[in-house]
Scaffold this active site. Structure first.
Site, PDB file in Angstrom:
ATOM      1  CG  LEU A   1     -15.969   6.300   4.239  1.00 48.71           C
ATOM      2  CD1 LEU A   1     -16.168   6.589   5.802  1.00 48.71           C
ATOM      3  CD2 LEU A   1     -14.457   6.902   3.871  1.00 48.71           C
TER       4      LEU A   1
ATOM      5  CG  PHE B   1     -10.691  16.129   6.122  1.00 49.81           C
ATOM      6  CD1 PHE B   1     -11.150  16.299   4.724  1.00 49.81           C
ATOM      7  CD2 PHE B   1     -10.651  14.882   6.540  1.00 49.81           C
ATOM      8  CE1 PHE B   1     -11.509  15.327   4.144  1.00 49.81           C
ATOM      9  CE2 PHE B   1     -10.919  13.962   5.826  1.00 49.81           C
ATOM     10  CZ  PHE B   1     -11.149  13.958   4.571  1.00 49.81           C
TER      11      PHE B   1
ATOM     12  CG  HIS C   1     -13.026   4.570   8.735  1.00 50.61           C
ATOM     13  ND1 HIS C   1     -13.270   4.423   7.513  1.00 50.61           N
ATOM     14  CD2 HIS C   1     -12.141   5.522   8.675  1.00 50.61           C
ATOM     15  CE1 HIS C   1     -12.668   5.255   6.764  1.00 50.61           C
ATOM     16  NE2 HIS C   1     -11.921   5.979   7.568  1.00 50.61           N
TER      17      HIS C   1
ATOM     18  CG  HIS D   1     -15.865   7.671   8.820  1.00 50.13           C
ATOM     19  ND1 HIS D   1     -17.108   8.560   8.420  1.00 50.13           N
ATOM     20  CD2 HIS D   1     -14.657   8.192   8.299  1.00 50.13           C
ATOM     21  CE1 HIS D   1     -16.378   9.361   7.646  1.00 50.13           C
ATOM     22  NE2 HIS D   1     -15.136   9.371   7.489  1.00 50.13           N
TER      23      HIS D   1
ATOM     24  NE  ARG E   1     -12.650  10.764  10.301  1.00 48.61           N
ATOM     25  CZ  ARG E   1     -11.880   9.916   9.473  1.00 48.61           C
ATOM     26  NH1 ARG E   1     -11.386   9.304   9.569  1.00 48.61           N
ATOM     27  NH2 ARG E   1     -11.987  10.823   8.054  1.00 48.61           N
TER      28      ARG E   1
ATOM     29  CD  GLU F   1     -13.868  13.769   8.893  1.00 47.84           C
ATOM     30  OE1 GLU F   1     -13.743  12.894   9.443  1.00 47.84           O
ATOM     31  OE2 GLU F   1     -12.769  14.608   9.150  1.00 47.84           O
TER      32      GLU F   1
ATOM     33  CD  GLN G   1     -11.282   7.387  12.826  1.00 50.70           C
ATOM     34  OE1 GLN G   1     -10.968   7.484  11.920  1.00 50.70           O
ATOM     35  NE2 GLN G   1     -11.073   8.668  13.889  1.00 50.70           N
TER      36      GLN G   1
ATOM     37  N   GLY H   1       0.985  -1.159  -0.033  1.00 48.56           N
ATOM     38  CA  GLY H   1       0.091  -0.041   0.024  1.00 48.56           C
ATOM     39  C   GLY H   1       0.716   1.228   0.048  1.00 48.56           C
TER      40      GLY H   1
ATOM     41  CB  SER I   1      -4.762   7.604   7.946  1.00 49.96           C
ATOM     42  OG  SER I   1      -4.411   6.284   7.514  1.00 49.96           O
TER      43      SER I   1
ATOM     44  NE  ARG J   1      -7.370   7.467  10.428  1.00 49.86           N
ATOM     45  CZ  ARG J   1      -7.908   7.947   9.415  1.00 49.86           C
ATOM     46  NH1 ARG J   1      -7.434   8.801   8.606  1.00 49.86           N
ATOM     47  NH2 ARG J   1      -9.019   7.202   8.959  1.00 49.86           N
TER      48      ARG J   1
END
Ligand SMILES: Cc1cc2nc3c(=O)[nH]c(=O)nc-3n(C[C@H](O)[C@H](O)[C@H](O)COP(=O)(O)OP(=O)(O)OC[C@H]3O[C@@H](n4cnc5c(N)ncnc54)[C@H](O)[C@@H]3O)c2cc1C
Ligand code: SF4
Ligand code: SF4
Ligand code: FES
Lengths: 319, 567
Positions: free
Chosen positions: B239, B114, B337, B229, B273, B242, B227, B12, B385, B380
């Site tokens: 999702l 955000f 999430h 979301h 969150r 946000e 978390q 990733g 992230s 978070r």
């Protein structure tokens, strides 16, 4: 609710490794996708059913398959949209690539093609200290191609690739466009030169298949056409590609319409017999898809062909 | 047997960034991934990536402070300082690699707002930021010629004489098991969403790396911090970014009230969150929801704006909820999430402590969602992230390369491979007797989602722990029906479930340990934050027999003293 699926199976380790169809019934919800149905089968019916998946939200590009004959993402296809009245859904692996097991295809040829277009930014000169300052539209313009998730769906159904595996193909060419159109890239000229060769932008038959099937609206064919324009504008004329364009204009000038058959012949050259023969299936498939006019030995000129010729005359004088 | 200086597990954003960094420092690198790199879950990040750019009048200290406050003061401030200070440089590096970040009219990078932050400092590419970054990172991996072993599934880490010496992995295409030796191994295997059902995470987020490191002897930290979301779809848990709220969307209850005004008068929908998710759940529990959901309302943003800046959300709403967000509010609810916790590392990704305050495994590194530095502490902030993956991916890559340059390759006995062969063979030859991997996974996921969600209490968590332990026993008897080698996904699922059960246990044990409410860990039976006793991390160690061993570690505080958290 229940859904019926007919899945193409292939187990390379079987005693007699041949592909066959297997019928299943899966238990799904009204909002479920075909991938959910396949997952159900894998989880509760037969855990040997091989299919790639990762995101289940149409963003990772893992789950390209053919559903009822057309390539698409299994996770983006809702069961009710393809089987509104409980019809059986056919699921097969993507085309134009070898099958490894069940619905899992070998993506190596796909990635090899992507590599062929030098798929990374090649900026000119020294990097600025901060970001490159470029017009905002030039970046938003690239959102469309950057949306490509490399799923291979377009490649699966590309009619040109079907007959000539040397064709770079829609996904890699869309990727090439992404760099050729990036104002930060310093190598567009070299990119266009390479794309102008055999296997490149001129081998697309403009069948529209890739535009139709692409799950992310990337419209590869439109990008290929844009690359052609860029290549011509960059002065790549006396080549394979330009011959194609010339043949194109000749055809329209002489007959007032596009004669796709002659087009192919003139582009490739009258004496390139193997290549010409390889074109035959494309024409046949395009016919099935009603993208070619019914064949006739001679293309009759359209009634007002002289009008077309006048336009050409004027244009030529101008140039 | 192949040998490397640095082996990266996971391709990733964190893994590829680490691999590039290690290669840049001259190490012989390979990156392994159970899916092709561009299929990794970093793709899913829609909203953006935070950075305080000084030349834009922003200040890294503000970003740092808001991250600390967001974490409910559980984040380690030395790590958060590194994150906030190095962010700007990393954004510019990404731009130079080719990421097509959205621009302002002046042609320079633009930002959006955000949650949990006063300023707009989130850089973005429409609403597919993660995908746009992941594909560019892969381009760079191709450019640099980093060796990629894709569709290789790592089944265990090899530890020799107390140091990490390589990995054992299955090449999925052939089913062959390989022993790969390396001087340093970096784990960048991402999150564990599938431990919960539903979750916003993809099917591959199964906490493999956390379990690998845990079983190799590294503690998992802050695992109780899961978390939820605030805006996920009801059916499949997908999702809605946000960024929708960042761009101005409202949250409404069944009476059409913007209820966040009551819970967070200043920040409203953009409170952190954990706060928003609890508010929604309270509305739902008190009867002001519809079908277990409240609503996300984008209508007033206008169609043109939505199509340009929130295109994916628009498409998703249509495809998965049958709602045109330009015309109707869309039903959403809190959903699992992100895992704030993970493999304990220091600020250079090391999974061992140079000062020996906690026990780990030298030679092993971790980065990204799999790791816990700890940046995110109890909660978070959105868009932190992606930043975590690139900043700490790079740092881990550099540090691993350096470490490898001073270490000899260790001798690894072939018995390691044989031992792993045996374990897998056992899975393939057992008879399932009616039970299945899928059933166990579902029961685990549902139980976790019931008892370790937005609101928790002692009794519920104990129920979940009993359940997880009972499922572990069932797991030890379950088998795989597919007996083939090539692309045996049944086997992969079974191995993943093993990892998920480890994670589920660590989460539950950690949550039971923390006797207060902080960040995402909210106990209805202990609703207050208790700095006096619990301003510390919970570490969970694997033991060969019996329950995990628990330890704690003080939180590092540099410049921001704990305060009451109001939004
Ligand atoms: C829906 C969604 C939206 C998000 N939006 C945002 C956002 O807007 N901003 C933000 O900052 N963050 C966001 N996040 C969080 C962020 O995307 C992730 O935390 C981050 O991308 C994780 O990156 P990673 O590199 O650590 O792991 P991943 O990208 O998950 O990669 C993990 C890699 O490990 C490999 N792997 C795993 N197990 C094995 C194994 N056993 N063997 C071999 N390989 C293995 C996988 O194949 C994969 O390559 C979002 C997350 C989700 C789910
Ligand atoms: S339009 Fe061109 S690239 Fe697209 S499918 Fe047809 S031949 Fe292939
Ligand atoms: S262009 Fe479309 S169909 Fe082709 S690989 Fe990209 S996303 Fe898939
Ligand atoms: S599973 Fe990711 S695109 Fe379908």
């Amino acid at each position: 609710m229940q859904v019926k699926l007919k899945v193409r199976r292939y187990n390379p380790e079987a005693e007699n490794p041949v592909a066959y169809q297997q019928e299943f019934t899966a238990e799904v919800e009204a909002y479920s996708s075909v991938l959910d149905a396949l997952m159900y089968l894998r989880e509760y019916v037969d855990d040997s059913l091989a299919v790639r998946c990762s995101c289940r939200g149409a963003i990772c590009g893992s789950c390209g398959v053919r559903i009822n004959g057309q390539a698409t993402l299994a996770c983006k296809t809702k069961v009710v949209s393809v089987a509104p009245h409980g019809e059986t859904i056919t699921v097969e692996p993507m085309g134009n690539m070898p099958v490894l097991k069940d619905l899992v295809t070998d993506m190596k040829p796909f990635w090899d093609k992507v590599r062929q277009v030098t798929p990374w930014l090649q900026p000119e000169g020294l990097e600025p200290e901060g970001e490159y300052v470029v017009p905002p539209e030039s970046m938003t313009h690239l959102n469309g191609v950057m949306g490509c998730i490399m799923c291979g769906v377009c490649v699966s159904d590309c009619t040109a690739l079907e007959v000539d595996s040397n064709f770079i193909g829609p996904a890699a060419l869309a990727k090439a466009y992404r760099f050729a159109a990036d104002p930060r890239d310093g190598e567009s000229q070299e990119r266009l030169r390479a794309l102008n060769e055999y296997g490149g932008i001129w081998d697309c038959t403009r069948c529209m298949e890739c535009v139709e099937v692409c799950p992310k609206g990337v419209a590869p064919m439109d990008r290929i056409m844009a690359l052609r324009e860029k290549a011509m504008a960059a002065g790549f004329t006396n080549t394979y590609g330009a011959r194609h364009a010339e043949a194109f204009s000749d055809s329209v000038k002489e007959g007032g319409r596009l004669d796709e058959t002659m087009l192919a012949i003139r582009t490739i050259g009258f004496f390139n017999v193997p290549k010409l023969l390889s074109m035959a299936p494309v024409a046949l498939r395009a016919l099935v898809h009603r993208k070619l006019p019914m064949p006739s030995p001679f293309h009759a000129p359209i009634p007002d062909v002289h009008q077309v010729q006048r336009i050409f005359g004027r244009l030529e004088k101008k140039l | 047997m192949a040998d490397y200086d640095v082996l990266v597990v996971g391709a990733g954003l964190a893994g590829m960034r680490a691999a590039l960094a290690a290669q840049e420092r001259g190490a012989k690198v390979a990156v392994l991934s159970k899916v092709h790199p561009v299929r990794s879950h970093s793709n899913a990040a829609q909203g953006g990536i935070n950075a305080a750019l000084t030349d834009r009048g922003d200040d890294w200290q503000d970003h740092g402070y808001e991250t600390v406050k967001g974490s409910d003061y559980l984040g380690d401030q030395d790590a958060i300082e590194v994150l906030a200070q190095e962010a700007g440089r990393e954004i510019i590096a990404l731009e130079h690699m080719g990421v097509i970040f959205s621009r302002g009219e002046d042609g320079r990078l633009g930002t959006r707002r955000f949650g949990g932050q006063q300023r707009a400092r989130t850089f973005f590419v429409s609403d597919f930021t993660g995908q746009a970054m992941l594909h560019v990172m892969f381009e760079q991996v191709l450019r640099a010629g980093v060796e990629v072993l894709d569709e290789w599934f790592v089944t265990s880490l090899v530890v020799e004489e107390g140091r990490c010496a390589g990995v054992v992995a299955i090449e999925l295409r052939t089913g062959k098991l390989h022993l790969l030796r390396a001087k340093a191994v970096i784990i960048a295997t991402g999150g564990l969403g599938r431990v919960f059902e539903p979750s916003t995470n993809g099917l591959i987020c199964t906490g493999d790396g956390m379990s690998l490191a845990y079983r190799a002897g590294v503690p998992l930290m802050d695992m109780e911090m899961v978390q939820y979301h605030p805006t996920t779809l009801k059916g499949n848990g997908l999702l809605m970014t946000e960024a929708a709220r960042g761009e101005g969307a409202y949250l409404l209850n069944s009476k059409g009230e913007r209820f966040m005004e009551r819970y967070a008068p200043t920040m409203k929908e953009l409170a952190s969150r954990d706060v928003v998710s609890r508010a929604e759940q309270t509305e739902i529990n008190e009867g002001r929801g519809v079908d277990g959901c409240v609503f996300l309302d984008c209508r007033h943003l206008g169609k043109k704006f939505i199509l340009e800046r929130l295109h994916q959300v628009y498409e998703e709403g249509k495809a998965f909820a049958n709602v045109d967000i330009t015309e109707q509010p869309i039903p959403i609810r809190p959903g699992m999430h992100y895992q704030m916790g993970g493999i304990k590392t220091d600020v250079d990704g090391r999974c061992w402590d140079m000062k020996k305050r906690w026990r780990g495994v030298p030679g092993l590194f971790a980065a990204g969602e799999a790791a816990c530095v700890s940046l995110h502490g109890g909660n978070r902030l959105g868009a932190n992230s992606l930043l975590d993956t690139v900043v700490f991916g790079r740092r881990a890559g550099h540090c691993a390369a350096e470490y490898a340059s001073q270490e000899p390759l260790k001798t690894v006995s072939q018995a390691r491979l044989a031992h792993e062969e045996e374990r897998i063979h056992a899975l393939l030859s057992r008879n399932s007797s009616g039970d299945s991997v899928a059933k166990i996974r579902l029961e685990m996921g549902q139980s976790m989602n019931e008892h370790l969600a937005v609101f928790r209490n002692q009794e519920g968590m104990e129920t979940a722990l009993r359940k997880v332990r009972e499922l572990r026993q069932r797991y030890d008897r379950v088998g795989v029906r597919d007996r083939g080698r090539i692309f045996n996904m049944g086997l992969v699922f079974a191995l993943e479930l093993g990892a998920m059960l480890d994670c589920a246990e660590a989460i539950t044990v950690g949550a039971l340990e923390r006797k207060e409410s902080r960040g995402a860990h909210f106990r209805t039976d202990m609703p207050e934050r208790d700095d006096e006793h619990w301003l510390k991390h919970v570490l969970v160690y694997h033991t060969l027999e019996g329950p995990p061993r628990i330890d704690t570690l003080p939180v590092t505080i540099t410049r921001w003293q704990p305060q009451k958290r109001v939004y």
